[in-house]
Design a protein around this motif. Structure first.
Motif, mmCIF file in Angstrom:
data_model
loop_
_atom_site.group_PDB
_atom_site.id
_atom_site.type_symbol
_atom_site.label_atom_id
_atom_site.label_comp_id
_atom_site.label_asym_id
_atom_site.label_seq_id
_atom_site.Cartn_x
_atom_site.Cartn_y
_atom_site.Cartn_z
ATOM 1 N N MET A 1 -2.896 -3.044 -7.680
ATOM 2 C CA MET A 1 -2.452 -3.611 -6.370
ATOM 3 C C MET A 1 -3.003 -4.655 -5.899
ATOM 4 O O MET A 1 -4.237 -5.074 -6.020
ATOM 5 C CB MET A 1 -2.365 -2.237 -5.391
ATOM 6 N N LYS A 2 -2.495 -5.430 -5.033
ATOM 7 C CA LYS A 2 -3.060 -6.663 -4.298
ATOM 8 C C LYS A 2 -3.499 -6.542 -2.827
ATOM 9 O O LYS A 2 -2.793 -5.816 -1.950
ATOM 10 C CB LYS A 2 -1.923 -7.720 -4.433
ATOM 11 N N ASP A 3 -4.525 -7.066 -2.780
ATOM 12 C CA ASP A 3 -5.174 -7.029 -1.406
ATOM 13 C C ASP A 3 -4.136 -8.299 -0.416
ATOM 14 O O ASP A 3 -4.192 -9.139 -0.795
ATOM 15 C CB ASP A 3 -6.659 -7.861 -1.197
ATOM 16 N N CYS B 1 -6.209 -11.436 1.464
ATOM 17 C CA CYS B 1 -6.649 -12.592 0.432
ATOM 18 C C CYS B 1 -5.795 -12.726 -0.858
ATOM 19 O O CYS B 1 -5.793 -13.847 -1.563
ATOM 20 C CB CYS B 1 -8.142 -12.500 0.161
ATOM 21 N N GLY B 2 -4.829 -11.554 -1.094
ATOM 22 C CA GLY B 2 -3.968 -11.857 -2.321
ATOM 23 C C GLY B 2 -4.650 -11.563 -3.792
ATOM 24 O O GLY B 2 -4.195 -11.741 -4.834
ATOM 25 N N GLU B 3 -6.113 -11.122 -3.536
ATOM 26 C CA GLU B 3 -6.502 -10.737 -4.923
ATOM 27 C C GLU B 3 -6.020 -9.519 -5.499
ATOM 28 O O GLU B 3 -5.909 -8.731 -4.610
ATOM 29 C CB GLU B 3 -8.178 -10.740 -4.601
ATOM 30 N N ASP B 4 -6.414 -9.356 -6.816
ATOM 31 C CA ASP B 4 -6.099 -8.234 -7.356
ATOM 32 C C ASP B 4 -7.230 -7.156 -6.973
ATOM 33 O O ASP B 4 -8.465 -7.638 -6.994
ATOM 34 C CB ASP B 4 -6.017 -8.128 -8.914
ATOM 35 N N VAL B 5 -6.801 -5.980 -6.593
ATOM 36 C CA VAL B 5 -7.880 -4.876 -6.394
ATOM 37 C C VAL B 5 -8.123 -3.971 -7.269
ATOM 38 O O VAL B 5 -6.984 -3.162 -7.707
ATOM 39 C CB VAL B 5 -7.614 -4.209 -4.742
ATOM 40 N N LYS B 6 -9.055 -3.794 -7.887
ATOM 41 C CA LYS B 6 -9.357 -2.906 -9.040
ATOM 42 C C LYS B 6 -10.450 -1.676 -8.396
ATOM 43 O O LYS B 6 -10.089 -0.448 -8.860
ATOM 44 C CB LYS B 6 -10.257 -3.581 -10.028
ATOM 45 N N ASN B 7 -11.048 -2.069 -7.471
ATOM 46 C CA ASN B 7 -11.996 -0.902 -6.799
ATOM 47 C C ASN B 7 -11.079 -0.480 -5.658
ATOM 48 O O ASN B 7 -10.939 -1.270 -4.641
ATOM 49 C CB ASN B 7 -13.127 -1.516 -6.389
ATOM 50 N N THR B 8 -10.662 0.964 -5.573
ATOM 51 C CA THR B 8 -9.969 1.314 -4.468
ATOM 52 C C THR B 8 -10.626 2.039 -3.286
ATOM 53 O O THR B 8 -9.975 2.859 -2.632
ATOM 54 C CB THR B 8 -8.726 2.320 -4.961
ATOM 55 N N TYR C 1 -4.674 -1.481 0.103
ATOM 56 C CA TYR C 1 -6.083 -1.761 -0.687
ATOM 57 C C TYR C 1 -6.491 -2.952 -0.514
ATOM 58 O O TYR C 1 -5.767 -4.005 -0.570
ATOM 59 C CB TYR C 1 -5.723 -1.349 -1.882
ATOM 60 N N PHE C 2 -7.854 -2.932 -0.241
ATOM 61 C CA PHE C 2 -8.812 -4.186 0.002
ATOM 62 C C PHE C 2 -9.832 -4.532 -0.915
ATOM 63 O O PHE C 2 -10.433 -3.623 -1.535
ATOM 64 C CB PHE C 2 -9.092 -4.349 1.369
ATOM 65 N N CYS C 3 -10.194 -5.660 -1.130
ATOM 66 C CA CYS C 3 -11.162 -6.238 -1.979
ATOM 67 C C CYS C 3 -12.431 -5.883 -1.515
ATOM 68 O O CYS C 3 -13.632 -5.776 -2.005
ATOM 69 C CB CYS C 3 -11.187 -7.413 -2.393
ATOM 70 N N SER C 4 -12.533 -5.853 -0.195
ATOM 71 C CA SER C 4 -13.977 -5.854 0.540
ATOM 72 C C SER C 4 -13.678 -5.384 1.935
ATOM 73 O O SER C 4 -12.458 -5.456 2.416
ATOM 74 C CB SER C 4 -14.551 -7.031 0.725
ATOM 75 N N PRO C 5 -14.722 -4.708 2.721
ATOM 76 C CA PRO C 5 -14.440 -4.332 3.978
ATOM 77 C C PRO C 5 -14.192 -5.399 5.076
ATOM 78 O O PRO C 5 -13.594 -5.193 5.999
ATOM 79 C CB PRO C 5 -15.966 -3.862 4.430
ATOM 80 N N MET C 6 -14.544 -6.759 4.690
ATOM 81 C CA MET C 6 -14.136 -7.922 5.377
ATOM 82 C C MET C 6 -12.408 -7.894 5.544
ATOM 83 O O MET C 6 -11.865 -8.116 6.602
ATOM 84 C CB MET C 6 -14.947 -8.997 5.016
#
Ligand SMILES: [Zn+2]
Length: 46
Positions: free
Chosen positions: A1-3, A6-13, A25-30
């Motif tokens: 899935m994508k954040d 920012c549009g990054e691929d999210v591997k850590n959910t 899902y997001f890549c980071s808390p920010m």
């Protein structure tokens, strides 16, 4: 899935947030914090 922020691929959910019944899902808390501030902004340009 994508954040959606920012549009990054999210591997850590670990960072997820449910908005209008959809889980995002997001890549980071920010990125998650950005989304929570104004979810509509990011939902629309999917
Ligand atoms: Zn991100």
């Amino acid at each position: 899935m994508k954040d959606p922020v920012c549009g990054e691929d999210v591997k850590n959910t670990s960072y997820k947030y449910v908005y209008k019944g959809i889980t995002y899902y997001f890549c980071s808390p920010m990125c998650m914090a950005e989304f929570k501030k104004n979810p509509e902004k990011f939902v629309k340009n999917k």
